[in-house]
Design a protein around this motif. Structure first.
Motif, PDB file in Angstrom:
ATOM      1  N   LEU A  39      -2.560   0.089  72.103  1.00 53.85           N
ATOM      2  CA  LEU A  39      -2.550   1.452  72.631  1.00 53.85           C
ATOM      3  C   LEU A  39      -1.349   2.261  72.170  1.00 53.85           C
ATOM      4  O   LEU A  39      -1.375   3.488  72.181  1.00 53.85           O
ATOM      5  N   ARG A  40      -0.252   1.594  71.754  1.00 51.84           N
ATOM      6  CA  ARG A  40       0.931   2.337  71.315  1.00 51.84           C
ATOM      7  C   ARG A  40       0.901   2.656  69.824  1.00 51.84           C
ATOM      8  O   ARG A  40       1.751   3.395  69.339  1.00 51.84           O
ATOM      9  N   SER A  41      -0.031   2.098  69.097  1.00 49.25           N
ATOM     10  CA  SER A  41      -0.045   2.241  67.642  1.00 49.25           C
ATOM     11  C   SER A  41      -0.691   3.558  67.215  1.00 49.25           C
ATOM     12  O   SER A  41      -1.398   4.214  67.981  1.00 49.25           O
ATOM     13  N   VAL A  42      -0.431   3.909  65.955  1.00 49.20           N
ATOM     14  CA  VAL A  42      -1.049   5.087  65.356  1.00 49.20           C
ATOM     15  C   VAL A  42      -1.747   4.670  64.067  1.00 49.20           C
ATOM     16  O   VAL A  42      -1.482   3.600  63.516  1.00 49.20           O
ATOM     17  N   VAL A  43      -2.619   5.527  63.595  1.00 42.42           N
ATOM     18  CA  VAL A  43      -3.358   5.254  62.368  1.00 42.42           C
ATOM     19  C   VAL A  43      -2.415   5.394  61.171  1.00 42.42           C
ATOM     20  O   VAL A  43      -1.773   6.426  61.003  1.00 42.42           O
ATOM     21  N   SER A  44      -2.310   4.364  60.361  1.00 38.75           N
ATOM     22  CA  SER A  44      -1.528   4.420  59.128  1.00 38.75           C
ATOM     23  C   SER A  44      -2.378   4.891  57.961  1.00 38.75           C
ATOM     24  O   SER A  44      -1.893   5.580  57.065  1.00 38.75           O
ATOM     25  N   SER A  45      -3.645   4.508  57.957  1.00 35.67           N
ATOM     26  CA  SER A  45      -4.550   4.866  56.866  1.00 35.67           C
ATOM     27  C   SER A  45      -5.980   4.728  57.360  1.00 35.67           C
ATOM     28  O   SER A  45      -6.277   3.850  58.168  1.00 35.67           O
ATOM     29  N   ALA A  46      -6.844   5.598  56.879  1.00 39.74           N
ATOM     30  CA  ALA A  46      -8.260   5.533  57.244  1.00 39.74           C
ATOM     31  C   ALA A  46      -9.098   5.683  55.988  1.00 39.74           C
ATOM     32  O   ALA A  46      -8.810   6.534  55.134  1.00 39.74           O
ATOM     33  N   SER A  47     -10.121   4.858  55.858  1.00 37.37           N
ATOM     34  CA  SER A  47     -11.021   4.969  54.707  1.00 37.37           C
ATOM     35  C   SER A  47     -11.765   6.302  54.783  1.00 37.37           C
ATOM     36  O   SER A  47     -11.822   6.948  55.835  1.00 37.37           O
ATOM     37  N   TYR A  48     -12.347   6.710  53.680  1.00 31.95           N
ATOM     38  CA  TYR A  48     -13.069   7.982  53.673  1.00 31.95           C
ATOM     39  C   TYR A  48     -14.284   7.933  54.581  1.00 31.95           C
ATOM     40  O   TYR A  48     -14.705   8.961  55.132  1.00 31.95           O
ATOM     41  N   GLU A  49     -14.837   6.745  54.791  1.00 26.72           N
ATOM     42  CA  GLU A  49     -15.950   6.604  55.738  1.00 26.72           C
ATOM     43  C   GLU A  49     -15.481   6.922  57.154  1.00 26.72           C
ATOM     44  O   GLU A  49     -16.223   7.535  57.934  1.00 26.72           O
ATOM     45  N   ALA A  50     -14.245   6.514  57.502  1.00 24.79           N
ATOM     46  CA  ALA A  50     -13.698   6.812  58.834  1.00 24.79           C
ATOM     47  C   ALA A  50     -13.292   8.277  58.948  1.00 24.79           C
ATOM     48  O   ALA A  50     -13.407   8.881  60.021  1.00 24.79           O
TER      49      ALA A  50
END
Length: 396
Positions: A39-50
């Motif tokens: 819950l404390r984390s953030v997105v570092s990278s997301a695929s183009y599908e996401a």
């Protein structure tokens, strides 16, 4: 002859690296940064599908979960992305020695003197793209222009896996129809302020009187905006100097009080720092243990070594001396980090005493680094530092 600057941006870098390591992830909405319960984390990278579901970097994992509940969530693989970045930089060096890394997944190259070796800009870019795809199995996007700013915007306009070259003198015409928010440095607040003035495009921004912009952004900000809107920017490529420090840190999924659990994680961070030192040909003379407690109070405890080192064993020995100081404040721990400073180039000078022991550790380190270079950082662990999976450090 005007300079030609190439900007390269790896496509969804962390997510792409993970998909290359595990092909079963390809085509899935992959979100790298934390598990569903982080819950404390953030997105570092997301695929183009996401990204099609609105998931973006720096977004809280909880928000990404709401937007893409069927996504594949995973923590960062420590060390893997830095190793991939270094390998990619070696590929870039086959095109030109004039390279300035902008981040772990972006770089600017002065290709002015290299174009003729490949025939033209597109063939040079294709050489880079093909080499990265063949070696790393990931794609990148390349923009070329007369300066770094326009080259970056060009790359942003043709992602993913694209190539776009802006001819000398065409910079202003290229930028004119684009949204003002696409200028590097124009954040959400500046974009909103400009749009409230009726300035929707970069072309319109270029016509705004400077005194008007000064009232909103100050003298320096107004001048910078107008220069950028007219397609003017720096074409200087400055190679990176020796770093002043190397550090790694991690935030635990929950606050911890058991130092039998915390210490192996700190040692693992130390391994990463030592490996980075050796990769850069450096040694450190000062070791710092960073501890952030549950009440967000942060303390740093440091030790200066008698001799500079790049060996895990020396760094871990210093950390063992620092642990009691961190434990003295009997509070739960939220974050730990290892910071190496007072760096110098590694002269490979053995100490007068314990020479045989140090030579042994040098040989061990060389063997370990060779294996990691072929199989990845996590292929080899120092026995004492194996963290349990629940508290394994994440990239930060």
């Amino acid at each position: 002859m005007s300079k030609r600057i190439l900007h390269i941006d790896m496509d969804a870098f962390f997510a792409s690296v993970e998909s290359a390591r595990d092909p079963s992830l390809r085509g899935k909405p992959l979100i790298v940064g934390g598990n569903l319960d982080d819950l404390r984390s953030v997105v570092s990278s997301a695929s183009y599908e996401a990204r099609r579901y609105g998931v973006r970097s720096a977004m809280p994992i909880a928000q990404a979960k709401r937007l893409c509940p069927h996504g594949v969530f995973m923590r960062c693989s420590r060390g893997v992305y830095g190793e991939a970045s270094r390998r990619i930089q070696e590929i870039l060096e086959t095109a030109t020695p004039h390279i300035q890394m902008a981040s772990i997944d972006e770089a600017n190259l002065d290709i002015t003197g290299s174009i003729h070796l490949f025939g033209d800009e597109e063939k040079l870019a294709r050489h880079i793209k093909n080499a990265i795809l063949e070696q790393e199995r990931i794609t990148c996007t390349i923009g070329v222009a007369s300066n770094k700013m326009v080259a970056k915007v060009a790359a942003n306009e043709c992602k993913p896996d694209g190539f776009l070259s802006i001819a000398p003198g065409a910079e202003r015409d290229f930028l004119a129809p684009l949204s003002v928010g696409k200028l590097p440095g124009v954040g959400p607040h500046a974009k909103e302020a400009l749009e409230n003035m009726g300035v929707m495009t970069i072309g319109r921004l270029a016509t705004v009187p400077e005194p008007t912009l000064k009232r909103m952004f100050g003298e320096q900000g107004a001048a910078s905006l107008l220069r950028a809107a007219c397609g003017m920017g720096s074409d200087e490529i400055t190679p990176q100097d020796q770093p002043k420090s190397i550090s790694r840190e991690t935030t635990f999924p929950e606050d911890l009080s058991d130092w039998r659990v915390i210490e192996p994680v700190v040692f693992r961070l130390a391994e990463h720092c030592a490996y980075a030192l050796r990769s850069e040909g450096l040694e450190a003379k000062r070791v710092t243990l960073k501890t952030r407690y549950a009440d967000f109070q942060t303390k740093s405890f440091a030790k200066t070594l008698s001799d500079p080192t790049a060996l895990d064993v020396d760094i871990m020995a210093a950390l063992r001396e620092l642990f009691p100081k961190a434990q003295a404040r009997r509070a739960r721990v939220r974050l730990v980090g290892v910071h190496l400073s007072a760096l110098s180039w590694n002269q490979h000078q053995m100490r007068l005493f314990n020479r045989e022991k140090m030579e042994k550790w040098e040989r061990v380190s060389q063997t370990v680094d060779t294996v990691r270079g072929k199989l990845g950082f996590d292929a080899v662990h120092v026995g004492r530092v194996l963290p349990d999976s629940k508290h394994a450090p994440k990239d930060k």
